[in-house]
Design a protein around this motif. Structure first.
Motif, PDB file in Angstrom:
ATOM      1  N   LYS A 106       0.717  -1.223   0.150  1.00  0.00           N
ATOM      2  CA  LYS A 106      -0.080  -0.115   0.112  1.00  0.00           C
ATOM      3  C   LYS A 106       0.989   1.209  -0.076  1.00  0.00           C
ATOM      4  CE  LYS A 106      -4.090  -2.074   2.235  1.00  0.00           C
ATOM      5  NZ  LYS A 106      -4.787  -2.024   3.430  1.00  0.00           N
ATOM      6  N   ALA A 107       1.891   1.220   0.875  1.00  0.00           N
ATOM      7  CA  ALA A 107       2.754   2.418   0.763  1.00  0.00           C
ATOM      8  C   ALA A 107       3.510   2.526  -0.445  1.00  0.00           C
ATOM      9  CB  ALA A 107       3.982   2.293   1.909  1.00  0.00           C
ATOM     10  N   SER A 108       3.946   1.470  -1.036  1.00  0.00           N
ATOM     11  CA  SER A 108       4.614   1.754  -2.313  1.00  0.00           C
ATOM     12  C   SER A 108       3.522   2.183  -3.597  1.00  0.00           C
ATOM     13  CB  SER A 108       5.134   0.302  -2.900  1.00  0.00           C
ATOM     14  OG  SER A 108       5.505   0.506  -4.228  1.00  0.00           O
ATOM     15  N   GLN A 109       2.103   1.770  -3.383  1.00  0.00           N
ATOM     16  CA  GLN A 109       1.369   2.091  -4.361  1.00  0.00           C
ATOM     17  C   GLN A 109       0.970   3.481  -4.232  1.00  0.00           C
ATOM     18  OE1 GLN A 109      -2.530  -0.080  -4.138  1.00  0.00           O
ATOM     19  NE2 GLN A 109      -2.835   0.067  -6.322  1.00  0.00           N
ATOM     20  N   LEU A 110       0.653   3.865  -2.970  1.00  0.00           N
ATOM     21  CA  LEU A 110       0.366   5.213  -2.581  1.00  0.00           C
ATOM     22  C   LEU A 110       1.491   6.215  -3.094  1.00  0.00           C
ATOM     23  CD1 LEU A 110      -1.401   7.388  -1.289  1.00  0.00           C
ATOM     24  CD2 LEU A 110      -0.431   6.956   0.923  1.00  0.00           C
ATOM     25  N   LYS A 111       2.699   5.923  -2.864  1.00  0.00           N
ATOM     26  CA  LYS A 111       3.963   6.565  -3.442  1.00  0.00           C
ATOM     27  C   LYS A 111       3.922   6.743  -4.951  1.00  0.00           C
ATOM     28  CE  LYS A 111       9.064   6.949  -2.948  1.00  0.00           C
ATOM     29  NZ  LYS A 111      10.182   6.407  -2.778  1.00  0.00           N
ATOM     30  N   SER A 112       3.587   5.582  -5.616  1.00  0.00           N
ATOM     31  CA  SER A 112       3.522   5.922  -6.986  1.00  0.00           C
ATOM     32  C   SER A 112       2.367   6.524  -7.466  1.00  0.00           C
ATOM     33  CB  SER A 112       3.213   4.544  -7.542  1.00  0.00           C
ATOM     34  OG  SER A 112       4.532   3.493  -7.185  1.00  0.00           O
ATOM     35  N   ARG A 113       1.376   6.448  -6.968  1.00  0.00           N
ATOM     36  CA  ARG A 113       0.044   7.383  -7.217  1.00  0.00           C
ATOM     37  C   ARG A 113       0.341   8.903  -6.878  1.00  0.00           C
ATOM     38  NH1 ARG A 113      -4.842   5.189  -7.775  1.00  0.00           N
ATOM     39  NH2 ARG A 113      -5.946   6.875  -7.146  1.00  0.00           N
ATOM     40  N   VAL A 114       1.002   9.185  -5.674  1.00  0.00           N
ATOM     41  CA  VAL A 114       1.115  10.455  -5.552  1.00  0.00           C
ATOM     42  C   VAL A 114       2.201  11.258  -6.431  1.00  0.00           C
ATOM     43  CG1 VAL A 114       2.248  12.243  -3.905  1.00  0.00           C
ATOM     44  CG2 VAL A 114       0.708  10.169  -3.018  1.00  0.00           C
ATOM     45  N   ILE A 115       3.311  10.498  -6.801  1.00  0.00           N
ATOM     46  CA  ILE A 115       4.286  11.018  -7.793  1.00  0.00           C
ATOM     47  C   ILE A 115       3.547  10.900  -9.211  1.00  0.00           C
ATOM     48  CG2 ILE A 115       6.608  10.326  -8.943  1.00  0.00           C
ATOM     49  CD1 ILE A 115       7.187   9.302  -6.348  1.00  0.00           C
ATOM     50  N   SER A 116       3.012  10.017  -9.618  1.00  0.00           N
ATOM     51  CA  SER A 116       2.346  10.012 -10.923  1.00  0.00           C
ATOM     52  C   SER A 116       1.434  11.312 -11.165  1.00  0.00           C
ATOM     53  CB  SER A 116       1.833   8.954 -11.108  1.00  0.00           C
ATOM     54  OG  SER A 116       2.733   7.938 -11.254  1.00  0.00           O
ATOM     55  N   GLY A 117       0.496  11.422  -9.883  1.00  0.00           N
ATOM     56  CA  GLY A 117      -0.410  12.423  -9.903  1.00  0.00           C
ATOM     57  C   GLY A 117       0.143  13.897  -9.703  1.00  0.00           C
ATOM     58  N   LEU A 118       1.341  14.036  -9.312  1.00  0.00           N
ATOM     59  CA  LEU A 118       2.065  15.364  -9.353  1.00  0.00           C
ATOM     60  C   LEU A 118       2.544  15.691 -10.842  1.00  0.00           C
ATOM     61  CD1 LEU A 118       3.878  15.413  -5.965  1.00  0.00           C
ATOM     62  CD2 LEU A 118       1.970  16.742  -6.463  1.00  0.00           C
ATOM     63  N   VAL A 119       3.047  14.668 -11.465  1.00  0.00           N
ATOM     64  CA  VAL A 119       3.764  14.581 -12.782  1.00  0.00           C
ATOM     65  C   VAL A 119       2.743  14.980 -13.862  1.00  0.00           C
ATOM     66  CG1 VAL A 119       4.931  13.560 -14.454  1.00  0.00           C
ATOM     67  CG2 VAL A 119       5.624  13.345 -12.300  1.00  0.00           C
ATOM     68  N   ILE A 120       1.293  14.355 -13.620  1.00  0.00           N
ATOM     69  CA  ILE A 120       0.225  14.563 -14.471  1.00  0.00           C
ATOM     70  C   ILE A 120      -0.197  15.851 -14.375  1.00  0.00           C
ATOM     71  CG2 ILE A 120      -2.031  13.663 -14.941  1.00  0.00           C
ATOM     72  CD1 ILE A 120      -1.140  10.960 -14.479  1.00  0.00           C
ATOM     73  N   GLY A 121      -0.469  16.222 -12.916  1.00  0.00           N
ATOM     74  CA  GLY A 121      -1.001  17.404 -12.642  1.00  0.00           C
ATOM     75  C   GLY A 121      -0.346  18.967 -13.294  1.00  0.00           C
ATOM     76  N   ILE A 122       0.932  18.818 -13.104  1.00  0.00           N
ATOM     77  CA  ILE A 122       1.882  19.659 -13.467  1.00  0.00           C
ATOM     78  C   ILE A 122       1.971  19.920 -14.994  1.00  0.00           C
ATOM     79  CG2 ILE A 122       4.205  20.935 -13.394  1.00  0.00           C
ATOM     80  CD1 ILE A 122       4.583  19.356 -10.621  1.00  0.00           C
ATOM     81  N   SER A 123       1.953  18.738 -15.684  1.00  0.00           N
ATOM     82  CA  SER A 123       2.003  18.598 -17.040  1.00  0.00           C
ATOM     83  C   SER A 123       0.686  19.123 -17.535  1.00  0.00           C
ATOM     84  CB  SER A 123       2.303  17.325 -17.752  1.00  0.00           C
ATOM     85  OG  SER A 123       3.447  17.011 -16.981  1.00  0.00           O
ATOM     86  N   MET A 124      -0.491  18.726 -17.136  1.00  0.00           N
ATOM     87  CA  MET A 124      -1.807  19.202 -17.661  1.00  0.00           C
ATOM     88  C   MET A 124      -1.957  20.651 -17.261  1.00  0.00           C
ATOM     89  SD  MET A 124      -5.586  17.983 -16.294  1.00  0.00           S
ATOM     90  CE  MET A 124      -5.110  16.323 -16.567  1.00  0.00           C
TER      91      MET A 124
END
Length: 404
Positions: A106-124
């Protein structure tokens, strides 16, 4: 001696001595090490009423799979009380290992979701601010990948059992056509001709194929053009088509001249930022509300969604829409901001449920694995598919009635 053991969903896993000569001798086999997801589990083996049958006390472990077990013999016999202690110790150890594995996953999945979400949000955010061809090319790229994932779902075993999927070359052509639709929308200013022409071409290709053409092939292909191509084009019309300057937006007067100056802040830019932000708020508040208060299932298509989460998402979406309308000074009317928040929420919710229905029939959890922690592109953009058309129609038709 290595013994192959299948972990089953039961409290005790039985092992027959016939599968391994080392289990046929009377001594009790105490230590058992399981290489499992890069973690070794030391669990205990207990006697199951016979010298030839042994058992492993097992909690329901994640990732049900077959593992290789190595048993080491121990010369001393265990009495009944000692066996009970070993069972309890085995249960406790397995429970701790299971909890540790769950927490790490869960910690690994949450970390991946947060990092991917930030990258997608900034790019968008950067793509939305840029507008024009940059925004349109970004939409076209997302549309192409989402279309490929959609036709991959259509061709999956779960759907293909009851419905003949379109041929691969038709799926690929449809994906390319979907990607070209946003580009044509920006260039020509409309999308009606592109959709009708694309549907006509696909219908001809299906009718002229070898074998017996099926209506299911045509319906799934045309729906793919509508779902993955036509509907996302409204985001291009919303961002790039509404070029009227947002004169009341104060941030526009402070915008650098090198980046377009005040004229860069158009009604289309403000409306797009408001719509995208409210959709993100709807998804976030629905997730948090469902985790904290979710009790009542919303719909069978998506069992994890609850009424409590939906109400939290609606409240967050409307609140974000009203707050940004005050900051950006658009729309000026409070009823318009509230109505836009309602539309964005219901558009995002039913867009998500539509994709969930497709995935449910396909028998898969995610449409793809391109985005770490999030699944495929279609999993990320499903909330935006219907919302662009709703937001554009509302801004063009109803907002002028209340004043922009």
């Amino acid at each position: 001696m290595a013994v192959q053991v299948g972990l089953e969903r039961s409290n005790v896993l039985s092992i027959s001595a016939a599968s391994c000569p080392c289990l046929r001798s009377p001594p009790f086999f105490k230590a058992l090490k399981l290489p499992f997801a890069s973690t070794k589990l030391s669990i205990r083996l207990i006697r199951m009423g016979s010298d030839n049958i042994f058992g492993i006390p097992v909690r329901i472990l994640p990732r049900h799979r077959t593992v290789m077990c190595v048993a080491s013999a121990e010369s001393d016999r265990m009495d009944e009380s000692g066996a009970k202690e070993e069972v309890i110790e085995g249960y406790n150890l397995l429970e701790k290992e299971e909890l540790n594995l769950d927490e790490q996953h869960k910690a690994s999945q949450l970390k991946s979701r947060v990092i991917s979400g930030l990258v997608i949000g900034i790019s968008m955010g950067g793509i939305i601010l840029a507008g024009g061809w940059v925004f349109t090319i970004g939409v076209a790229a997302a549309v192409f990948i989402a279309a490929r994932e959609y036709f991959g779902l259509v061709r999956s075993d779960g759907i293909a059992v009851g419905m003949t999927p379109p041929p691969r070359y038709v799926s690929r052509v449809c994906s390319v056509i979907c990607a070209l639709m946003p580009l044509w929308t920006l260039y020509a200013g409309h999308i009606d001709i592109s959709v009708t022409s694309a549907a006509f071409v696909v219908a001809i290709a299906l009718l002229l194929q070898r074998g017996n053409p099926r209506f299911a092939q045509l319906s799934s292909a045309v729906f793919g053009l509508f779902y993955c191509g036509y509907l996302p084009c409204f985001w291009v019309k919303l961002r790039c088509g509404l070029s009227l300057p947002a004169l009341n937006t104060k941030i526009g007067h402070l915008w650098p001249v090198l980046l377009g100056g005040p004229t860069h802040w158009t009604v289309g830019l403000v409306a797009t930022l408001l719509a995208v932000s409210s959709i993100i708020a709807a998804d976030t508040y629905a997730f948090l509300g469902g985790k904290a208060f979710g009790r009542t299932p919303l719909i069978n298509v998506s069992p994890k969604k609850t009424w409590e989460g939906a109400m939290a998402g609606l409240a967050g979406c409307v609140a974000t829409s009203v707050l940004l309308s005050k900051i950006l000074c658009w729309p000026k009317s409070l009823p318009s901001a509230v109505a836009l928040g309602f539309l964005n929420f219901f558009g995002s919710l039913f867009g998500d449920l539509t994709e969930s229905m497709i995935k449910r029939d396909a028998g898969v959890k995610d449409s793809g694995s391109l985005i770490p922690g999030h699944g495929g592109v279609l999993d990320r953009v499903d909330s935006y598919i219907f919302t662009g058309a709703l937001a554009y129609s509302f801004v063009k038709t109803f907002v002028p009635l209340f004043g922009v």
